[in-house]
Design a protein around this motif. Structure first.
Motif, PDB file in Angstrom:
ATOM      1  N   LEU A  17      26.068  31.928  44.083  1.00  0.00           N
ATOM      2  CA  LEU A  17      25.536  32.630  42.916  1.00  0.00           C
ATOM      3  C   LEU A  17      25.218  31.660  41.781  1.00  0.00           C
ATOM      4  CD1 LEU A  17      27.806  35.806  42.908  1.00  0.00           C
ATOM      5  CD2 LEU A  17      25.404  35.645  43.562  1.00  0.00           C
ATOM      6  N   LEU A  18      26.052  30.652  41.597  1.00  0.00           N
ATOM      7  CA  LEU A  18      25.784  29.651  40.567  1.00  0.00           C
ATOM      8  C   LEU A  18      24.494  28.890  40.859  1.00  0.00           C
ATOM      9  CD1 LEU A  18      29.379  28.244  39.940  1.00  0.00           C
ATOM     10  CD2 LEU A  18      27.996  29.615  38.351  1.00  0.00           C
ATOM     11  N   VAL A  19      24.309  28.502  42.110  1.00  0.00           N
ATOM     12  CA  VAL A  19      23.084  27.787  42.496  1.00  0.00           C
ATOM     13  C   VAL A  19      21.866  28.672  42.269  1.00  0.00           C
ATOM     14  CG1 VAL A  19      21.806  26.828  44.465  1.00  0.00           C
ATOM     15  CG2 VAL A  19      24.198  26.218  44.120  1.00  0.00           C
ATOM     16  N   GLU A  20      21.944  29.933  42.712  1.00  0.00           N
ATOM     17  CA  GLU A  20      20.827  30.868  42.554  1.00  0.00           C
ATOM     18  C   GLU A  20      20.443  31.045  41.087  1.00  0.00           C
ATOM     19  OE1 GLU A  20      21.890  34.583  44.394  1.00  0.00           O
ATOM     20  OE2 GLU A  20      22.067  33.668  46.378  1.00  0.00           O
ATOM     21  N   ARG A  21      21.428  30.948  40.197  1.00  0.00           N
ATOM     22  CA  ARG A  21      21.174  31.183  38.780  1.00  0.00           C
ATOM     23  C   ARG A  21      21.018  29.893  37.974  1.00  0.00           C
ATOM     24  NH1 ARG A  21      22.896  35.137  41.397  1.00  0.00           N
ATOM     25  NH2 ARG A  21      22.951  37.288  40.679  1.00  0.00           N
ATOM     26  N   VAL A  34      37.310  31.974  31.001  1.00  0.00           N
ATOM     27  CA  VAL A  34      38.311  31.677  32.028  1.00  0.00           C
ATOM     28  C   VAL A  34      38.316  30.171  32.222  1.00  0.00           C
ATOM     29  CG1 VAL A  34      38.906  31.996  34.469  1.00  0.00           C
ATOM     30  CG2 VAL A  34      38.001  33.904  33.163  1.00  0.00           C
ATOM     31  N   SER A  35      39.495  29.608  32.458  1.00  0.00           N
ATOM     32  CA  SER A  35      39.568  28.152  32.593  1.00  0.00           C
ATOM     33  C   SER A  35      38.780  27.665  33.803  1.00  0.00           C
ATOM     34  CB  SER A  35      41.023  27.695  32.702  1.00  0.00           C
ATOM     35  OG  SER A  35      41.535  27.975  33.985  1.00  0.00           O
ATOM     36  N   LEU A  36      38.303  26.449  33.681  1.00  0.00           N
ATOM     37  CA  LEU A  36      37.577  25.806  34.773  1.00  0.00           C
ATOM     38  C   LEU A  36      38.463  25.709  36.015  1.00  0.00           C
ATOM     39  CD1 LEU A  36      34.872  24.468  35.410  1.00  0.00           C
ATOM     40  CD2 LEU A  36      35.814  22.332  34.571  1.00  0.00           C
ATOM     41  N   VAL A  37      39.738  25.428  35.828  1.00  0.00           N
ATOM     42  CA  VAL A  37      40.681  25.325  36.950  1.00  0.00           C
ATOM     43  C   VAL A  37      40.789  26.665  37.682  1.00  0.00           C
ATOM     44  CG1 VAL A  37      43.106  24.965  37.556  1.00  0.00           C
ATOM     45  CG2 VAL A  37      41.995  23.435  35.936  1.00  0.00           C
ATOM     46  N   ASN A  38      40.922  27.763  36.934  1.00  0.00           N
ATOM     47  CA  ASN A  38      41.035  29.073  37.579  1.00  0.00           C
ATOM     48  C   ASN A  38      39.764  29.456  38.319  1.00  0.00           C
ATOM     49  OD1 ASN A  38      43.680  29.492  36.887  1.00  0.00           O
ATOM     50  ND2 ASN A  38      43.209  30.656  35.049  1.00  0.00           N
ATOM     51  N   LEU A  39      38.601  29.140  37.741  1.00  0.00           N
ATOM     52  CA  LEU A  39      37.347  29.420  38.444  1.00  0.00           C
ATOM     53  C   LEU A  39      37.215  28.559  39.692  1.00  0.00           C
ATOM     54  CD1 LEU A  39      34.645  29.947  35.684  1.00  0.00           C
ATOM     55  CD2 LEU A  39      35.802  31.646  37.100  1.00  0.00           C
ATOM     56  N   SER A  40      37.693  27.337  39.630  1.00  0.00           N
ATOM     57  CA  SER A  40      37.657  26.453  40.786  1.00  0.00           C
ATOM     58  C   SER A  40      38.532  26.997  41.917  1.00  0.00           C
ATOM     59  CB  SER A  40      38.112  25.050  40.386  1.00  0.00           C
ATOM     60  OG  SER A  40      38.057  24.180  41.485  1.00  0.00           O
ATOM     61  N   VAL A  41      39.690  27.512  41.575  1.00  0.00           N
ATOM     62  CA  VAL A  41      40.577  28.128  42.572  1.00  0.00           C
ATOM     63  C   VAL A  41      39.863  29.298  43.239  1.00  0.00           C
ATOM     64  CG1 VAL A  41      42.702  29.484  42.847  1.00  0.00           C
ATOM     65  CG2 VAL A  41      42.743  27.364  41.533  1.00  0.00           C
ATOM     66  N   LEU A  42      39.198  30.113  42.438  1.00  0.00           N
ATOM     67  CA  LEU A  42      38.454  31.258  42.971  1.00  0.00           C
ATOM     68  C   LEU A  42      37.302  30.783  43.857  1.00  0.00           C
ATOM     69  CD1 LEU A  42      38.141  34.353  42.847  1.00  0.00           C
ATOM     70  CD2 LEU A  42      36.644  34.008  40.878  1.00  0.00           C
ATOM     71  N   LYS A  43      36.542  29.819  43.363  1.00  0.00           N
ATOM     72  CA  LYS A  43      35.378  29.284  44.084  1.00  0.00           C
ATOM     73  C   LYS A  43      35.755  28.694  45.438  1.00  0.00           C
ATOM     74  CE  LYS A  43      33.704  25.235  42.870  1.00  0.00           C
ATOM     75  NZ  LYS A  43      33.453  24.304  43.936  1.00  0.00           N
ATOM     76  N   ASN A  44      36.921  28.082  45.510  1.00  0.00           N
ATOM     77  CA  ASN A  44      37.349  27.420  46.742  1.00  0.00           C
ATOM     78  C   ASN A  44      38.195  28.317  47.649  1.00  0.00           C
ATOM     79  OD1 ASN A  44      36.127  24.823  46.325  1.00  0.00           O
ATOM     80  ND2 ASN A  44      37.576  24.548  44.663  1.00  0.00           N
ATOM     81  N   ASP A  45      38.125  29.625  47.409  1.00  0.00           N
ATOM     82  CA  ASP A  45      38.813  30.619  48.248  1.00  0.00           C
ATOM     83  C   ASP A  45      40.320  30.404  48.299  1.00  0.00           C
ATOM     84  OD1 ASP A  45      36.465  31.993  48.873  1.00  0.00           O
ATOM     85  OD2 ASP A  45      36.059  30.731  50.606  1.00  0.00           O
ATOM     86  N   ARG A  46      40.899  29.955  47.192  1.00  0.00           N
ATOM     87  CA  ARG A  46      42.348  29.775  47.153  1.00  0.00           C
ATOM     88  C   ARG A  46      43.042  30.817  46.272  1.00  0.00           C
ATOM     89  NH1 ARG A  46      40.911  24.241  46.133  1.00  0.00           N
ATOM     90  NH2 ARG A  46      41.792  24.567  44.064  1.00  0.00           N
ATOM     91  N   ALA A  47      42.249  31.662  45.621  1.00  0.00           N
ATOM     92  CA  ALA A  47      42.837  32.695  44.758  1.00  0.00           C
ATOM     93  C   ALA A  47      43.473  33.786  45.612  1.00  0.00           C
ATOM     94  CB  ALA A  47      41.760  33.302  43.861  1.00  0.00           C
ATOM     95  N   ARG A  48      44.588  34.307  45.140  1.00  0.00           N
ATOM     96  CA  ARG A  48      45.282  35.384  45.846  1.00  0.00           C
ATOM     97  C   ARG A  48      45.041  36.725  45.179  1.00  0.00           C
ATOM     98  NH1 ARG A  48      47.839  34.317  50.142  1.00  0.00           N
ATOM     99  NH2 ARG A  48      49.395  35.937  49.853  1.00  0.00           N
ATOM    100  N   ALA A  49      44.492  36.699  43.960  1.00  0.00           N
ATOM    101  CA  ALA A  49      44.225  37.931  43.219  1.00  0.00           C
ATOM    102  C   ALA A  49      43.225  37.631  42.111  1.00  0.00           C
ATOM    103  CB  ALA A  49      45.518  38.473  42.616  1.00  0.00           C
ATOM    104  N   ILE A  50      42.615  38.682  41.580  1.00  0.00           N
ATOM    105  CA  ILE A  50      41.721  38.553  40.437  1.00  0.00           C
ATOM    106  C   ILE A  50      41.907  39.790  39.564  1.00  0.00           C
ATOM    107  CG2 ILE A  50      39.763  39.529  41.706  1.00  0.00           C
ATOM    108  CD1 ILE A  50      37.938  37.699  39.994  1.00  0.00           C
ATOM    109  N   ARG A  51      41.961  39.598  38.274  1.00  0.00           N
ATOM    110  CA  ARG A  51      42.067  40.726  37.348  1.00  0.00           C
ATOM    111  C   ARG A  51      40.714  41.451  37.303  1.00  0.00           C
ATOM    112  NH1 ARG A  51      46.227  40.213  33.131  1.00  0.00           N
ATOM    113  NH2 ARG A  51      47.412  38.337  33.609  1.00  0.00           N
ATOM    114  N   PHE A  52      40.771  42.764  37.171  1.00  0.00           N
ATOM    115  CA  PHE A  52      39.531  43.521  37.055  1.00  0.00           C
ATOM    116  C   PHE A  52      38.728  43.062  35.836  1.00  0.00           C
ATOM    117  CE2 PHE A  52      41.430  47.283  39.512  1.00  0.00           C
ATOM    118  CZ  PHE A  52      40.847  46.867  40.696  1.00  0.00           C
ATOM    119  N   SER A  53      39.404  42.732  34.750  1.00  0.00           N
ATOM    120  CA  SER A  53      38.693  42.279  33.546  1.00  0.00           C
ATOM    121  C   SER A  53      37.940  40.970  33.815  1.00  0.00           C
ATOM    122  CB  SER A  53      39.653  42.119  32.368  1.00  0.00           C
ATOM    123  OG  SER A  53      40.681  41.201  32.677  1.00  0.00           O
TER     124      SER A  53
END
Length: 82
Positions: A17-21, A34-53
């Protein structure tokens, strides 16, 4: 068991999505608050949860729907070791 579902099958499509945009992860972090570190965790499929907000903020910043951001790998059924 649904509560024991293997979350490693969930893939975050943030990179695509980032590339497309034409947007950087740093710009997204600034836009969403959101911190760059937290987005990186999400981007690299290491997140275990995400807040709806956070999910809503990401969708607003990327002009997408939650289903555009995440995909489930239907071919991968092997559980990852604990």
């Amino acid at each position: 068991m649904p509560a024991e579902e293997d979350i490693s099958r969930l893939h975050c499509r943030l990179d695509e999505l980032l590339v497309e945009r034409g947007m950087t992860l740093t710009a997204l972090a600034d836009a969403v608050g959101v911190s760059l570190v937290n987005l990186s965790v999400l981007k690299n499929d290491r997140a275990r949860a995400i807040r709806f907000s956070t999910l809503i903020a990401l969708c607003d910043a990327l002009d997408c729907q939650p289903g555009d951001l995440f995909a489930v790998d239907t071919h991968r059924t092997q559980k990852r070791p604990r």
